[in-house]
Design a protein around this motif. Structure first.
Motif, PDB file in Angstrom:
ATOM      1  N   ALA A  57      -4.708 -25.442  15.294  1.00 47.37           N
ATOM      2  CA  ALA A  57      -4.140 -24.128  15.642  1.00 47.37           C
ATOM      3  C   ALA A  57      -5.369 -23.295  16.024  1.00 47.37           C
ATOM      4  CB  ALA A  57      -3.748 -23.756  14.218  1.00 47.37           C
ATOM      5  N   LEU A  58      -6.575 -23.270  15.369  1.00 49.68           N
ATOM      6  CA  LEU A  58      -7.770 -22.457  15.965  1.00 49.68           C
ATOM      7  C   LEU A  58      -7.824 -22.927  17.210  1.00 49.68           C
ATOM      8  CD1 LEU A  58      -9.912 -21.868  12.920  1.00 49.68           C
ATOM      9  CD2 LEU A  58      -8.152 -20.428  13.777  1.00 49.68           C
ATOM     10  N   GLU A  59      -8.004 -24.195  17.698  1.00 46.99           N
ATOM     11  CA  GLU A  59      -8.410 -24.538  18.691  1.00 46.99           C
ATOM     12  C   GLU A  59      -7.312 -24.317  19.785  1.00 46.99           C
ATOM     13  OE1 GLU A  59      -8.804 -29.016  18.488  1.00 46.99           O
ATOM     14  OE2 GLU A  59     -10.672 -28.532  17.233  1.00 46.99           O
ATOM     15  N   ALA A  60      -6.034 -24.441  19.701  1.00 46.19           N
ATOM     16  CA  ALA A  60      -5.090 -23.974  20.615  1.00 46.19           C
ATOM     17  C   ALA A  60      -5.138 -22.489  20.816  1.00 46.19           C
ATOM     18  CB  ALA A  60      -3.694 -24.266  19.902  1.00 46.19           C
ATOM     19  N   ARG A 169       6.700 -18.946  29.024  1.00 44.96           N
ATOM     20  CA  ARG A 169       7.564 -18.730  30.119  1.00 44.96           C
ATOM     21  C   ARG A 169       7.831 -20.292  30.719  1.00 44.96           C
ATOM     22  NH1 ARG A 169       7.329 -13.967  34.110  1.00 44.96           N
ATOM     23  NH2 ARG A 169       5.284 -15.250  34.389  1.00 44.96           N
ATOM     24  N   GLY A 170       9.135 -20.708  30.633  1.00 47.79           N
ATOM     25  CA  GLY A 170       9.512 -21.970  31.209  1.00 47.79           C
ATOM     26  C   GLY A 170       9.851 -21.873  32.479  1.00 47.79           C
ATOM     27  N   ALA A 171      10.314 -22.943  33.199  1.00 46.06           N
ATOM     28  CA  ALA A 171      10.719 -22.789  34.471  1.00 46.06           C
ATOM     29  C   ALA A 171      12.063 -22.051  34.796  1.00 46.06           C
ATOM     30  CB  ALA A 171      11.296 -24.248  34.840  1.00 46.06           C
ATOM     31  N   SER A 172      12.981 -22.065  33.738  1.00 50.57           N
ATOM     32  CA  SER A 172      13.907 -21.029  34.000  1.00 50.57           C
ATOM     33  C   SER A 172      14.313 -20.012  32.878  1.00 50.57           C
ATOM     34  CB  SER A 172      15.395 -22.041  33.959  1.00 50.57           C
ATOM     35  OG  SER A 172      15.467 -22.742  32.600  1.00 50.57           O
ATOM     36  N   ALA A 173      13.375 -20.239  31.662  1.00 48.40           N
ATOM     37  CA  ALA A 173      13.686 -19.227  30.500  1.00 48.40           C
ATOM     38  C   ALA A 173      12.540 -19.297  29.762  1.00 48.40           C
ATOM     39  CB  ALA A 173      15.134 -19.322  29.722  1.00 48.40           C
ATOM     40  N   TRP A 174      12.588 -18.141  28.987  1.00 52.50           N
ATOM     41  CA  TRP A 174      11.457 -18.013  27.676  1.00 52.50           C
ATOM     42  C   TRP A 174      11.993 -19.160  26.656  1.00 52.50           C
ATOM     43  CZ3 TRP A 174       6.953 -15.253  27.873  1.00 52.50           C
ATOM     44  CH2 TRP A 174       6.732 -14.321  28.944  1.00 52.50           C
ATOM     45  N   SER A 175      10.970 -19.487  26.092  1.00 53.83           N
ATOM     46  CA  SER A 175      11.193 -20.392  24.840  1.00 53.83           C
ATOM     47  C   SER A 175      10.006 -20.524  24.057  1.00 53.83           C
ATOM     48  CB  SER A 175      11.394 -21.913  25.278  1.00 53.83           C
ATOM     49  OG  SER A 175      11.780 -22.431  24.226  1.00 53.83           O
ATOM     50  N   SER A 176      10.091 -21.154  22.627  1.00 56.43           N
ATOM     51  CA  SER A 176       9.010 -21.062  21.807  1.00 56.43           C
ATOM     52  C   SER A 176       9.027 -22.373  21.077  1.00 56.43           C
ATOM     53  CB  SER A 176       8.942 -19.909  20.799  1.00 56.43           C
ATOM     54  OG  SER A 176       9.825 -20.005  20.202  1.00 56.43           O
ATOM     55  N   ASP A 177       7.681 -22.852  20.657  1.00 61.68           N
ATOM     56  CA  ASP A 177       7.743 -24.144  19.757  1.00 61.68           C
ATOM     57  C   ASP A 177       6.778 -23.965  18.940  1.00 61.68           C
ATOM     58  OD1 ASP A 177       9.420 -25.822  21.613  1.00 61.68           O
ATOM     59  OD2 ASP A 177       7.519 -26.136  23.038  1.00 61.68           O
ATOM     60  N   ALA A 178       6.937 -24.979  17.837  1.00 62.48           N
ATOM     61  CA  ALA A 178       5.968 -24.743  16.539  1.00 62.48           C
ATOM     62  C   ALA A 178       4.595 -25.404  17.073  1.00 62.48           C
ATOM     63  CB  ALA A 178       6.488 -25.373  15.546  1.00 62.48           C
ATOM     64  N   VAL A 179       3.463 -24.492  16.700  1.00 69.26           N
ATOM     65  CA  VAL A 179       2.154 -25.165  16.817  1.00 69.26           C
ATOM     66  C   VAL A 179       1.670 -25.808  15.377  1.00 69.26           C
ATOM     67  CG1 VAL A 179      -0.314 -24.507  17.124  1.00 69.26           C
ATOM     68  CG2 VAL A 179       1.457 -23.264  18.261  1.00 69.26           C
ATOM     69  N   VAL A 180       1.932 -25.027  14.311  1.00 66.60           N
ATOM     70  CA  VAL A 180       1.564 -25.718  13.038  1.00 66.60           C
ATOM     71  C   VAL A 180       2.510 -25.220  11.982  1.00 66.60           C
ATOM     72  CG1 VAL A 180      -0.795 -26.539  13.520  1.00 66.60           C
ATOM     73  CG2 VAL A 180      -0.229 -24.469  12.460  1.00 66.60           C
ATOM     74  N   PHE A 300      -8.470 -19.973   7.394  1.00 65.24           N
ATOM     75  CA  PHE A 300      -9.041 -20.677   8.671  1.00 65.24           C
ATOM     76  C   PHE A 300      -9.255 -19.665   9.838  1.00 65.24           C
ATOM     77  CE2 PHE A 300      -6.660 -24.059   6.742  1.00 65.24           C
ATOM     78  CZ  PHE A 300      -7.403 -25.178   6.982  1.00 65.24           C
ATOM     79  N   GLY A 301     -10.511 -19.526  10.030  1.00 63.59           N
ATOM     80  CA  GLY A 301     -10.885 -18.230  10.969  1.00 63.59           C
ATOM     81  C   GLY A 301     -11.891 -18.659  12.311  1.00 63.59           C
ATOM     82  N   THR A 302     -11.955 -17.998  13.088  1.00 64.07           N
ATOM     83  CA  THR A 302     -12.965 -18.068  14.335  1.00 64.07           C
ATOM     84  C   THR A 302     -13.105 -16.711  15.221  1.00 64.07           C
ATOM     85  OG1 THR A 302     -13.474 -19.463  15.960  1.00 64.07           O
ATOM     86  CG2 THR A 302     -11.246 -19.093  15.990  1.00 64.07           C
ATOM     87  N   THR A 303     -14.135 -16.904  15.772  1.00 63.47           N
ATOM     88  CA  THR A 303     -14.236 -15.566  16.749  1.00 63.47           C
ATOM     89  C   THR A 303     -14.498 -16.129  18.231  1.00 63.47           C
ATOM     90  OG1 THR A 303     -15.446 -14.483  14.958  1.00 63.47           O
ATOM     91  CG2 THR A 303     -15.867 -13.557  17.313  1.00 63.47           C
ATOM     92  N   ILE A 304     -13.859 -15.644  18.976  1.00 60.93           N
ATOM     93  CA  ILE A 304     -13.727 -15.974  20.439  1.00 60.93           C
ATOM     94  C   ILE A 304     -14.123 -15.279  21.404  1.00 60.93           C
ATOM     95  CG2 ILE A 304     -12.080 -17.280  22.193  1.00 60.93           C
ATOM     96  CD1 ILE A 304     -10.116 -17.125  19.601  1.00 60.93           C
ATOM     97  N   ALA A 305     -15.378 -15.639  22.051  1.00 59.99           N
ATOM     98  CA  ALA A 305     -16.101 -14.587  22.981  1.00 59.99           C
ATOM     99  C   ALA A 305     -15.526 -14.676  24.413  1.00 59.99           C
ATOM    100  CB  ALA A 305     -17.483 -14.911  22.947  1.00 59.99           C
ATOM    101  N   LEU A 306     -15.380 -13.739  25.191  1.00 62.49           N
ATOM    102  CA  LEU A 306     -14.703 -13.809  26.469  1.00 62.49           C
ATOM    103  C   LEU A 306     -15.830 -13.383  27.476  1.00 62.49           C
ATOM    104  CD1 LEU A 306     -11.574 -11.570  25.777  1.00 62.49           C
ATOM    105  CD2 LEU A 306     -11.712 -13.937  26.155  1.00 62.49           C
TER     106      LEU A 306
END
Length: 311
Positions: A57-60, A169-180, A300-306
């Motif tokens: 999940a953190l990697e995603a 956002r999919g090709a025709s509509a918004w949707s969602s999937d489980a990550v974990v 689980f935690g992380t810091t992501i630099a931009l």
């Protein structure tokens, strides 16, 4: 005189009962050992699965956040448009619907005060017309001249189990999937770099950033002009890093004191400071268990630099 040979005799009732008792004790001991070993193996497997899910999940999330720095120079020419919306957005203690545009119609019915993190990025297209590098959180390629979205939030599935979900956002509509799955909490903080030196001076939640934007004196005679000025000056474009924390649960805990645990998603100091103003950063085991047996949980935690060009 001829000697009489000794007669053979079987076990008496006493010896038979003793033998049966000893055999039964051995069987019970072996069965108990087998049950204990099976439970230990199952708990170890569930804990290992929790660790794998947390890291994945953190990697995603990190991959999606870094993608917010992308820019199609062949299209934009001089780089990102200063009047374009900020590539990052968020909501504290909210949940977004399964469908519908972006963060529209978000509700405060959050799971344990979990946050919402939204990432916008330009598309690059799939081969052969593109390099296929622009992927949303579901793994679908976002084509050039299109805007990709990856929105992370926590919701319950049909079985009532909370899970980290990815909205796209999919090709025709918004949707969602489980990550974990097996997610008890999701929290986000944003590192504000107000002096543009590349390092954040402080970490704020989404509500605090919105309050800073609300205090800006915007220029413009019309609402559209003021909106354009807000997009130029928004504090969301000054975010230099993102801190995320996830609380996942595993097997039942054997510790007698587990029910008194307090899970600090950003550490005890921040939890003590923002417990009332930032719901979900401090979760108590007694409330999470809800009368059931306490469980083994891990943060689980992380810091992501931009990079600077993302701002």
């Amino acid at each position: 005189m001829k000697a009489t040979p000794p007669r053979q005799a079987g076990l008496g009732i006493a010896e038979l009962l003793v033998a049966l008792g000893v055999g039964l004790g051995v069987l019970l001991g072996a069965g108990s050992l087998f049950v204990w070993a099976s439970r230990a193996f199952a708990a170890q497997a569930e804990t290992a699965a929790m660790d794998d899910a947390g890291r994945y999940a953190l990697e995603a999330i990190a991959r999606a956040v870094r993608q917010s720095a992308a820019s199609d120079w062949e299209v934009s020419g001089a780089g990102p448009d200063p009047t374009a919306p900020a590539p990052l957005a968020g909501l504290d203690a909210h949940r977004v619907p399964h469908s519908g545009f972006g963060l529209d119609n978000a509700t405060s019915a959050a799971v344990n005060g979990s946050d919402v993190l939204a990432v916008r990025f330009p598309g690059a297209g799939a081969p052969p017309n593109g390099d296929g590098s622009a992927l949303d959180c579901a793994g679908f390629s976002v084509h050039r001249m299109e805007e990709g979205w990856s929105i992370f939030y926590v919701a319950r599935n049909a079985q009532g189990e909370a899970e980290l979900r990815c909205k796209y956002r999919g090709a025709s509509a918004w949707s969602s999937d489980a990550v974990v799955g097996a997610v008890d909490g999701f929290q986000v903080l944003y590192g504000l770099d107000a002096d543009a030196d590349g390092a954040p001076e402080r970490y704020l939640n989404a509500s605090a950033l919105d309050e800073l934007d609300a205090g800006l004196a915007l220029a413009g005679a019309t609402a559209a002009e003021r909106e354009q000025d807000l997009r130029r000056r928004t504090h969301w474009k000054q975010v230099a890093s993102v801190r995320v924390a996830l609380l996942l649960h595993g097997p039942a805990s054997p510790l007698a004191s587990a029910g008194a645990f307090v899970h600090e998603l950003f550490g005890a100091d921040y939890g003590a400071l923002a417990d009332d103003d930032d719901p979900g950063v401090r979760l108590r085991e007694a409330e999470l268990a809800g009368g059931a047996a306490p469980r083994y949980r891990k943060v689980f935690g992380t810091t992501i630099a931009l990079p600077a060009r993302a701002r």
